[in-house]
Design a protein around this motif. Structure first.
Motif, short mmCIF file in Angstrom:
data_model
loop_
_atom_site.label_atom_id
_atom_site.label_comp_id
_atom_site.label_asym_id
_atom_site.label_seq_id
_atom_site.Cartn_x
_atom_site.Cartn_y
_atom_site.Cartn_z
N ASN A 132 0.82 -1.20 0.00
CA ASN A 132 0.00 0.00 0.00
C ASN A 132 0.87 1.26 0.00
N VAL A 133 0.28 2.37 -0.44
CA VAL A 133 0.98 3.66 -0.40
C VAL A 133 1.39 3.94 1.05
N ASP A 134 2.56 4.52 1.25
CA ASP A 134 3.08 4.87 2.59
C ASP A 134 3.42 3.66 3.47
N SER A 135 3.57 2.46 2.85
CA SER A 135 3.95 1.32 3.72
C SER A 135 5.47 1.27 3.89
N GLY A 136 6.19 2.09 3.13
CA GLY A 136 7.65 2.16 3.30
C GLY A 136 8.44 1.38 2.27
N GLY A 142 15.73 1.87 -0.29
CA GLY A 142 16.80 2.85 -0.09
C GLY A 142 17.79 2.34 0.96
N VAL A 143 17.26 1.80 2.05
CA VAL A 143 18.11 1.30 3.15
C VAL A 143 18.91 0.08 2.70
N LEU A 144 18.26 -0.84 1.99
CA LEU A 144 18.96 -2.06 1.54
C LEU A 144 20.07 -1.74 0.55
N THR A 145 19.76 -0.85 -0.42
CA THR A 145 20.72 -0.63 -1.50
C THR A 145 21.74 0.47 -1.20
N GLN A 146 21.41 1.39 -0.30
CA GLN A 146 22.36 2.47 0.00
C GLN A 146 23.22 2.14 1.22
N GLY A 147 22.75 1.16 2.02
CA GLY A 147 23.57 0.73 3.16
C GLY A 147 23.53 1.66 4.34
N GLU A 148 22.58 2.62 4.37
CA GLU A 148 22.46 3.45 5.58
C GLU A 148 21.00 3.52 6.00
N LEU A 149 20.77 3.57 7.30
CA LEU A 149 19.39 3.53 7.81
C LEU A 149 18.66 4.83 7.52
N ASP A 150 17.34 4.77 7.60
CA ASP A 150 16.49 5.94 7.37
C ASP A 150 16.46 6.79 8.65
N ASN A 151 16.17 8.08 8.49
CA ASN A 151 16.09 8.94 9.68
C ASN A 151 14.66 9.05 10.21
N GLY A 152 13.75 8.24 9.64
CA GLY A 152 12.36 8.29 10.12
C GLY A 152 11.54 9.34 9.39
N PHE A 263 5.37 -15.06 -3.48
CA PHE A 263 5.71 -13.83 -2.76
C PHE A 263 6.06 -14.10 -1.30
N PHE A 264 6.82 -13.16 -0.72
CA PHE A 264 7.07 -13.21 0.73
C PHE A 264 6.67 -11.84 1.28
N ILE A 265 6.47 -11.77 2.59
CA ILE A 265 5.90 -10.55 3.18
C ILE A 265 6.89 -9.91 4.16
N VAL A 266 7.00 -8.60 4.10
CA VAL A 266 7.81 -7.85 5.07
C VAL A 266 6.89 -6.90 5.82
N VAL A 267 6.85 -7.04 7.14
CA VAL A 267 6.08 -6.12 7.98
C VAL A 267 7.06 -5.04 8.44
N SER A 268 6.80 -3.78 7.98
CA SER A 268 7.76 -2.70 8.25
C SER A 268 7.27 -1.79 9.39
N LYS A 269 8.11 -0.84 9.74
CA LYS A 269 7.79 0.20 10.75
C LYS A 269 7.51 -0.39 12.13
N ILE A 270 8.23 -1.47 12.52
CA ILE A 270 7.96 -2.05 13.84
C ILE A 270 8.51 -1.17 14.97
N PHE A 324 8.66 -11.51 7.38
CA PHE A 324 9.72 -10.83 8.13
C PHE A 324 9.12 -9.63 8.85
N THR A 325 9.60 -9.32 10.06
CA THR A 325 9.18 -8.08 10.74
C THR A 325 10.45 -7.26 10.95
N LEU A 326 10.48 -6.03 10.43
CA LEU A 326 11.72 -5.24 10.53
C LEU A 326 11.45 -3.74 10.58
N SER A 327 12.52 -3.00 10.82
CA SER A 327 12.43 -1.53 10.84
C SER A 327 13.53 -0.95 9.96
N SER A 328 13.15 -0.01 9.09
CA SER A 328 14.15 0.66 8.24
C SER A 328 14.85 1.79 8.99
#
Length: 554
Positions: A132-136, A142-152, A263-270, A324-328
């Motif tokens: 969905n839109v805004d799911s991250g 960006g985080v996976l390919t640039q190698g640096e975490l997001d600032n939120g 498909f596999f599922i990633v639950v983001s923004k934990i 997967f459950t993760l945070s960017s």
């Protein structure tokens, strides 16, 4: 002493094909035996298109026997010698102790063998990113390919946007491609050291190409085009932990199921919500996946061990759906996703690939650009055959049903030059001074000897997924078949007057604008407002260029 295994007995659980090899032990094999083992490793690597998994301490029948410390060390040393001989690297994925009737601790070890790429034939997996839109989605990529975490606040995704309005709104409207490379030792190769895309390709043995699709409902046609045209190996469905299954999530899930894309599922923004909220979202997903329409087996990944198992299970059974459950932002559990992507084997086997490569050349045109000093460039996927620099092909059909001659000047895969393109690979082809105005999305470039057939009228067996009223003759829909997207009118519904939601029928469609190149058996998806349906092409009424001109009133 040679105490290696004999050949797999008939009826053994170890598959003769596939890229997983069971070995009990590899201690001091004789020279002849060593050569045989090397040949076997080459075969396994070929089956896995450059990757194989060796399980040491396991009998042919899958019995976990385990080895003592000294025997395991000697076996790994032999495996190392074998890998060196075939130009591969080995990485220990996991070690596990086994309960066996002995005083000495015994272990089994799982090892990933990956060939160092030669001539740019790195393993390439295409992953469509849905959600969905805004799911991250863009933030995670960006985080996976640039190698640096997001600032939120969305810093990571700015690297991915292609248009000014995307940067201003923070929403993806176009399809963008991002690459994540793994070297032969399984380490991530990305942009963090200011590497260019070419450098990433050169030092990677495995490339994951992420196809970032639009999440907003307004751009659903773009998402469908991405799923039907770019032939992804699998899809990543992103769900925001705090909103759960919302907006277009169900729709995207339905598309993946309809098009049979695993498909596999990633639950983001934990990091944004309480543990109980994350658990509730996961439970909600598990419920949906187990429903009769889905028939999926959810598998929650919470450790590195789970991630290794998930990658192997996912490739063997299309019903397994890892979650997967993760945070960017905090980076929590991001490594588990990387482990999964690193080990994930190709989902098509080498036999299918070989068969496709022996057919005549066929390249689907998905994108068209003009590049200064290069000329006209087309992007797309080679669906069959082999394409080399300098090849003479024909492209079409044009609006009047013709195919035009052209020459492939140069080929680029993942932004670096490449001499040979093989079936199933995506690339951009430079066509020199060929007139861009003659090209459009949905065309194909094929070998002249293929003598391609075109059609304005075709039949398809369809299932109506959803329709507000009744679906009848004269109804107009947007049809998606591979890279073809065009409005078509329903000319006839065989053996019925009308269709309701959930009903099946064979329907005759006619394209409204111009003829297209279609193949029997191709998957088809159509939509109009809330109306949606899926199916496959059953019959194509081939016409000549002259008939096409007459039909279109030329």
């Amino acid at each position: 002493m040679d105490s290696t295994k004999s050949e797999p007995p008939k009826g053994s659980p170890e598959a003769e094909d596939g890229n997983i090899e069971y070995k009990l032990k590899l201690v001091n094999p004789s020279q002849y035996r060593f050569e045989h083992l090397v040949t076997q490793m080459k075969w396994r690597l070929q089956e896995g298109r450059g990757e194989a998994v060796y399980q040491i301490g396991v009998e042919d029948n899958g019995l976990l026997v385990g080895l003592a410390e000294e025997e395991m060390r000697a076996s790994l040393k032999t495996l190392h010698r074998m890998a060196e001989k075939v130009g591969a690297d080995i990485t220990v994925l996991r070690e596990r102790e086994v309960d066996y009737d002995s005083d000495m601790p015994r272990k089994i070890t799982e090892v990933l063998v990956r060939k160092v790429p030669d001539n740019q034939q790195f393993l390439d997996l295409r992953v469509a990113v849905l959600g969905n839109v805004d799911s991250g989605k863009s933030t995670l990529l960006g985080v996976l390919t640039q190698g640096e975490l997001d600032n939120g606040r969305g810093r990571a995704r700015l690297n991915l946007f292609r248009h000014l309005h995307e940067i201003q709104s923070g929403r993806t409207s176009s399809i963008s491609f991002e690459i994540l490379g793994f070297n032969s030792k399984g380490e991530v190769v990305n942009y963090s050291d200011s590497r260019t895309a070419e450098e990433i390709c050169e030092s990677s043995s495995k490339m994951i190409t992420f196809i970032d699709l639009a999440g907003h409902h307004k751009y659903l046609h773009t998402t469908i085009f991405g799923l039907t045209s770019y032939c992804p190996d699998c899809a990543l469905l992103l769900v925001s932990a705090n909103t759960g299954i919302a907006g277009t999530t169900r729709e995207h899930l339905g598309l993946a199921l309809a098009l049979k894309v695993p498909f596999f599922i990633v639950v983001s923004k934990i990091d944004l919500c309480a543990k109980t909220t994350v658990e509730r979202t996961v439970r909600q997903l598990e419920r949906v996946l187990k429903q009769p329409g889905c028939h999926k087996v959810p598998m929650l990944v919470t450790s590195e061990d789970d991630a290794v198992t998930a990658a192997q299970q996912f490739a063997q059974s299309p019903n397994v759906t890892p979650i997967f459950t993760l945070s960017s932002v905090s980076g929590e559990s991001l490594d588990l996703l990387k482990v999964f992507l690193n080990i994930l084997p190709p989902l098509t086997n080498s036999k299918e690939q070989e068969e496709l490569m022996q057919q005549l050349t066929e390249f689907q045109v998905d994108e068209i650009y003009t590049v200064p000093e290069v000329g006209t460039v087309v992007g797309g996927t080679l669906s069959s055959g082999i394409c080399r620099e300098g090849d003479q092909l024909v492209v079409g059909p044009t609006d009047d049903g013709c195919f035009l001659e052209l020459r492939v000047c140069s080929i680029q895969r993942n932004r670096s030059a490449c001499r040979v393109l093989r079936a199933g690979q995506a690339a951009t082809l430079a066509l020199g001074d060929f007139d861009r105005a003659l090209l459009r999305k949905g065309m194909v470039m094929v070998s002249p000897e293929m003598n391609p057939t075109i059609c304005s009228v075709f039949e398809a067996e369809i299932v109506l997924l959803f329709h507000a009223t009744t679906f009848r003759r004269g109804f107009q829909v947007t049809v998606h078949v591979g890279n073809v997207r065009q409005t078509a009118v329903v000319e006839k519904i065989h053996a019925k007057d009308k269709l309701r939601t959930g009903e099946k029928a064979v329907v005759r469609f006619r394209f409204l604008k111009h003829p297209e190149y279609l193949k029997v058996g191709a998957k088809l998806l159509f939509r109009e407002g809330v109306t949606k349906g899926i199916g496959h092409v059953t019959d194509v009424q081939a016409i000549t260029a002259g008939e096409a001109q007459a039909n279109m009133g030329f």
